[in-house]
Design a protein around this motif. Structure first.
Motif, mmCIF file in Angstrom:
data_model
loop_
_atom_site.group_PDB
_atom_site.id
_atom_site.type_symbol
_atom_site.label_atom_id
_atom_site.label_comp_id
_atom_site.label_asym_id
_atom_site.label_seq_id
_atom_site.Cartn_x
_atom_site.Cartn_y
_atom_site.Cartn_z
ATOM 1 N N GLU A 1 -50.755 -5.536 -9.044
ATOM 2 C CA GLU A 1 -49.437 -5.910 -8.537
ATOM 3 C C GLU A 1 -48.665 -6.658 -9.618
ATOM 4 O O GLU A 1 -49.243 -7.415 -10.402
ATOM 5 C CB GLU A 1 -49.559 -6.776 -7.280
ATOM 6 N N GLN B 1 -56.905 0.299 -0.902
ATOM 7 C CA GLN B 1 -55.602 -0.352 -0.817
ATOM 8 C C GLN B 1 -55.726 -1.740 -0.188
ATOM 9 O O GLN B 1 -55.108 -2.701 -0.652
ATOM 10 C CB GLN B 1 -54.635 0.509 -0.015
ATOM 11 N N LYS C 1 -54.926 -5.346 -2.073
ATOM 12 C CA LYS C 1 -53.981 -6.286 -1.472
ATOM 13 C C LYS C 1 -54.623 -7.651 -1.268
ATOM 14 O O LYS C 1 -54.016 -8.695 -1.551
ATOM 15 C CB LYS C 1 -53.472 -5.732 -0.144
ATOM 16 N N ASN D 1 -55.076 -9.419 -4.669
ATOM 17 C CA ASN D 1 -53.837 -10.011 -5.177
ATOM 18 C C ASN D 1 -53.489 -11.304 -4.447
ATOM 19 O O ASN D 1 -52.978 -12.255 -5.048
ATOM 20 C CB ASN D 1 -52.693 -9.006 -5.041
#
Length: 349
Positions: A101, A240, A244, A247
């Motif tokens: 990210e 995914q 997430k 991050n």
């Protein structure tokens, strides 16, 4: 005839297993670092900081660089500025440790406001003072404009029931003390400065695009509430979700003690040795020799043979002759099982 042992026993050790520690014990393996050049205070490369993401298992170590010998000052300034500016954007990690990210700067827009109700400050991305920093290199290095750290990182390979169990061995006279490891971390060089350069270029393109097209007025947008279907069990969805969560997870900062420091020697003596060896209980294996060999041996492939269950004692030796003519039963030569009973050809099928 020479009857000397080709593989003589040169030493014998009493083996002890230490109690499981409450602390997490990991081994960091630096794959591109020679073993005779460790990261220590004596070699001038004692790690400056160590950070860990406990849940996702990512770990990074910053090691000081010698910026006064074989160092490209111009590129050091460029990379150092890229890291400094992207961290001002709010970037906390790079690469896979950030879930890939990117945090972009908040630009001045009419009507745009920060969380506290005030206008969001613009973040400059083109204040390039590279030449000045190169000319005043020492001052720029002290103020954080130079890439003077090399980052190593990796992900913890936890000790699970599927893989081997690793233990750390320490010697004391004729004693070998084994301590169970929580996992291994293979540390590789991280190129965060390259990620920062790419992120800075993307931020500059975004700023130039808004300068050409004009900043849009921030307006409230309508939204429609939808019910998300249950799922998340596919490989793409799991990856995914992991990225997430990675991050969003924050770094935990840890203190790094040099291997020759008093704290390191104290921890070494307290945690890696069994304190009372005289009262240690004897270790007993729950597997026989044959069971151990079966557990560590690869299964035979391509033979199509199946092992028959048997209630006979282990260690029976059977020799089959393959010299019989076609269509005849194989013969068994003089071997007996553990109970002293001869084995016939029917038992060998």
């Amino acid at each position: 005839m020479d009857t000397a042992d080709e593989d003589p026993v040169v030493a014998e050790y009493d083996v002890f297993i230490t109690p499981e520690m409450e602390e997490q014990l990991y081994v960091l393996q630096y794959l591109n670092r020679p073993p005779d050049d460790p990261f220590t205070q004596a070699t001038g490369s004692k790690p400056d900081s160590l950070r860990l993401k406990q849940h996702s298992g990512f770990l990074e170590v910053d090691v000081p660089l010698n910026v006064h010998q074989h160092f490209n000052r111009q590129m050091g300034v460029q990379w150092g500025e890229a890291l400094r500016k992207t961290k001002q954007f709010g970037q906390k990690a790079y690469g896979i440790a950030s879930g890939f990210e990117r945090t972009m700067p908040r630009l001045n827009r009419p009507g745009a406001a920060a969380a506290d109700g005030q206008a969001a400050p613009a973040t400059a991305t083109n204040d390039d003072n590279y030449e000045e920093y190169v000319e005043n290199f020492e001052d720029a290095n002290e103020k954080g404009h130079v890439l003077n750290m090399q980052t190593f990182g990796g992900q913890i390979q936890h000790n699970d029931a599927k893989g081997p169990t690793y233990m750390l061995g320490t010697f004391r006279k004729n004693e070998l003390h084994l301590t169970k490891l929580k996992g291994l971390v293979q540390m590789r060089t991280q190129f965060h400065h390259i990620d920062a350069i790419a992120q800075l270029e993307a931020a500059n393109r975004r700023r130039e695009k808004e300068a050409q097209e004009g900043a849009k007025q921030a307006e409230p947008k309508a939204f429609v509430a939808t019910v998300k279907k249950a799922g998340g069990d596919t490989a793409a969805e799991i990856t995914q979700a992991f990225m997430k969560a990675t991050n969003a997870e924050k770094w935990q900062r840890l203190d790094y003690m040099d291997e020759n420091s008093p704290q390191a020697f104290e921890s070494f003596e307290e945690r890696l040795f069994l304190p009372d060896t005289a009262a240690a209980a004897m270790l007993h294996s729950n597997m026989t020799n044959n069971q151990y060999l079966d557990a560590i041996s690869a299964p035979s492939a391509g033979r199509g043979l199946k092992k028959r269950p048997s209630n006979r004692r282990q260690g029976a030796m059977v020799e089959i002759s393959d010299d019989s003519d076609a269509g005849e039963e194989p013969t068994v030569s003089g071997k007996k099982d553990g109970d002293g009973q001869a084995l016939n050809s029917e038992e060998m099928k």
